[in-house]
Design an enzyme around this catalytic site. Structure first.
Site, short mmCIF file in Angstrom:
data_model
loop_
_atom_site.label_atom_id
_atom_site.label_comp_id
_atom_site.label_asym_id
_atom_site.label_seq_id
_atom_site.Cartn_x
_atom_site.Cartn_y
_atom_site.Cartn_z
N HIS A 120 0.07 -2.70 11.08
CA HIS A 120 1.02 -3.63 11.51
C HIS A 120 1.42 -3.09 12.85
O HIS A 120 2.43 -3.18 13.11
CB HIS A 120 2.36 -3.43 10.63
CG HIS A 120 2.08 -4.05 9.26
ND1 HIS A 120 1.92 -5.31 8.97
CD2 HIS A 120 2.00 -3.35 7.94
CE1 HIS A 120 1.72 -5.56 7.78
NE2 HIS A 120 1.50 -4.35 6.96
N GLN A 130 0.64 -11.40 10.17
CA GLN A 130 1.01 -10.40 9.43
C GLN A 130 0.34 -9.13 9.56
O GLN A 130 0.84 -7.79 9.52
CB GLN A 130 1.11 -10.64 7.99
CG GLN A 130 2.03 -9.57 7.07
CD GLN A 130 1.23 -9.33 5.90
OE1 GLN A 130 0.03 -8.91 5.79
NE2 GLN A 130 1.75 -9.52 4.55
N GLN A 143 0.91 -1.22 0.01
CA GLN A 143 0.13 -0.11 0.06
C GLN A 143 0.78 1.11 -0.20
O GLN A 143 2.06 1.23 0.56
CB GLN A 143 -0.79 -0.23 1.31
CG GLN A 143 -2.16 0.83 1.10
CD GLN A 143 -3.03 0.47 2.08
OE1 GLN A 143 -3.29 -0.69 2.43
NE2 GLN A 143 -4.28 1.45 2.18
N SER A 152 3.98 -6.39 2.61
CA SER A 152 2.64 -6.38 3.41
C SER A 152 1.70 -6.80 2.45
O SER A 152 1.85 -8.17 2.03
CB SER A 152 2.37 -5.07 3.82
OG SER A 152 1.38 -4.80 4.44
N LEU A 153 0.70 -5.85 2.01
CA LEU A 153 -0.28 -6.37 0.81
C LEU A 153 0.42 -7.26 -0.44
O LEU A 153 -0.11 -8.23 -0.88
CB LEU A 153 -0.79 -5.08 0.30
CG LEU A 153 -1.27 -5.23 -1.15
CD1 LEU A 153 -2.81 -6.12 -0.98
CD2 LEU A 153 -1.90 -4.01 -1.80
N ARG A 213 -9.34 -7.59 3.82
CA ARG A 213 -8.43 -7.22 4.66
C ARG A 213 -8.40 -5.85 4.84
O ARG A 213 -8.42 -5.27 5.92
CB ARG A 213 -7.27 -7.90 4.15
CG ARG A 213 -5.89 -7.51 4.75
CD ARG A 213 -4.66 -7.95 4.08
NE ARG A 213 -3.33 -7.74 4.71
CZ ARG A 213 -2.37 -6.87 4.62
NH1 ARG A 213 -2.97 -6.05 3.55
NH2 ARG A 213 -1.29 -6.72 5.15
#
Length: 312
Positions: free
Chosen positions: A201, A250, A11, A92-93, A117
């Site tokens: 996170h 995560q 992102q 991440s993503l 998500r």
């Protein structure tokens, strides 16, 4: 013989117009966009190409949009070159794109999962309650100390270990502001607030992870045909049995990207290709190790030019 790592952005890489060139030049890319539209009952091409920016920036739209463009770029890359990755990773993503390329997730499942998500992450913390900031020029341990000193009963934690001297912190807005002040007092060059809508996170995201787990548990996880580095550990997934637990973890755990780059180098990677919008990850890798060439491929033209360079 080169060993290739393919990496996929997270992102923040989004921009209106992303993927348009791929879509116009490749029927394979159009199939990816159509697959996303069908899975989510929305017009993915219109979202990516026309926005508007405030709509694209909504987390539950941003995440499937970036994943769609990343997989479209990979499919075109696959068609134009015969290169196979030795290892995969995503920030991440972007880890979902890596898992699609590895065969562990279908694209249809992945794009649906990241839409949910994004929604769960946004709903976990009301807008304005949480924030994130990039701390530049401090060692990891000193950033942790700044967070501990700033918490005062609230949450503020390291969220992304992106590279040496670049750590993103996340948590309650006031605690992030206090930690930013303390980090500067401890010698940080900069503490830069990030334009995000939630404290990603951090442990404030645990409820989002629990909701995501219910979605992921309904999906069939395929065999990992290529090793994928997990953000949570900075090491490859031990097996496909670990995909759901590590993706759940995560959401509320730090992204160990610096450690992921170290793992790529330790596994013998000699070239890095970033597929999808933006060029953050290739930039981080170039700063991490100038001896390993890293390139960002965002458009059809980028991929053709890259292929021509390979055969020159």
């Amino acid at each position: 013989m080169d060993r290739w790592a393919f990496v996929f952005p997270g992102q923040g890489a989004q921009k209106v117009g992303m993927g348009k060139d791929l879509y116009e030049q490749s029927s394979l890319a159009r199939e990816v966009f159509q697959g996303a539209s069908d899975a989510l009952a929305m017009d993915m091409a219109a979202l990516c190409f026309e926005g508007p920016e405030e709509t694209l920036r909504l987390t539950e739209n941003t995440q499937p949009a970036i994943l769609t463009v990343s997989i479209a770029a990979w499919r075109v890359f696959q068609q134009e070159t015969d290169l196979q990755p030795a290892i995969l990773a995503g920030h991440s993503l972007g880890e979902y794109a890596a898992l699609v390329v590895s065969g562990a997730l279908t694209f249809k499942d992945a794009v649906y999962a990241v839409k949910q998500r994004g929604r769960f992450m946004q709903e976990a913390v009301p807008v304005g309650v949480g924030s994130m900031a990039a701390i530049l020029g401090l060692e990891d341990e000193i950033v942790r100390e700044a967070c501990d000193a700033a918490a005062e009963g609230q949450v503020v934690e390291p969220a992304n270990f992106n590279s040496a001297g670049q750590v993103v912190i996340s948590g309650h807005r006031e605690a992030v502001e206090r930690a930013s002040v303390i980090a500067r007092e401890k010698g940080a060059k900069k503490a830069v607030p990030l334009p995000v809508s939630a404290p990603f996170h951090s442990s404030l995201m645990v409820p989002a992870g629990k909701r995501l787990e219910e979605v992921l548990k309904t999906m069939t996880i395929g065999k990992l045909e290529t090793p994928v580095i997990a953000n949570v550990t900075g090491s490859p997934y031990p097996s496909e049995m670990d995909v759901v637990p590590l993706l759940v973890e995560q959401v509320s755990s730090p992204v160990f990207w610096k450690q992921s780059m170290e793992m790529m180098r330790a596994s013998g990677v000699t070239r890095v290709v970033e597929l999808g919008p933006g060029k953050v990850l290739s930039g981080l890798f170039r700063r991490f190790d100038r001896g390993i060439p890293a390139v960002s491929l965002q458009t059809h033209g980028d991929i053709i030019k890259f292929q021509e360079g390979l055969s020159a």
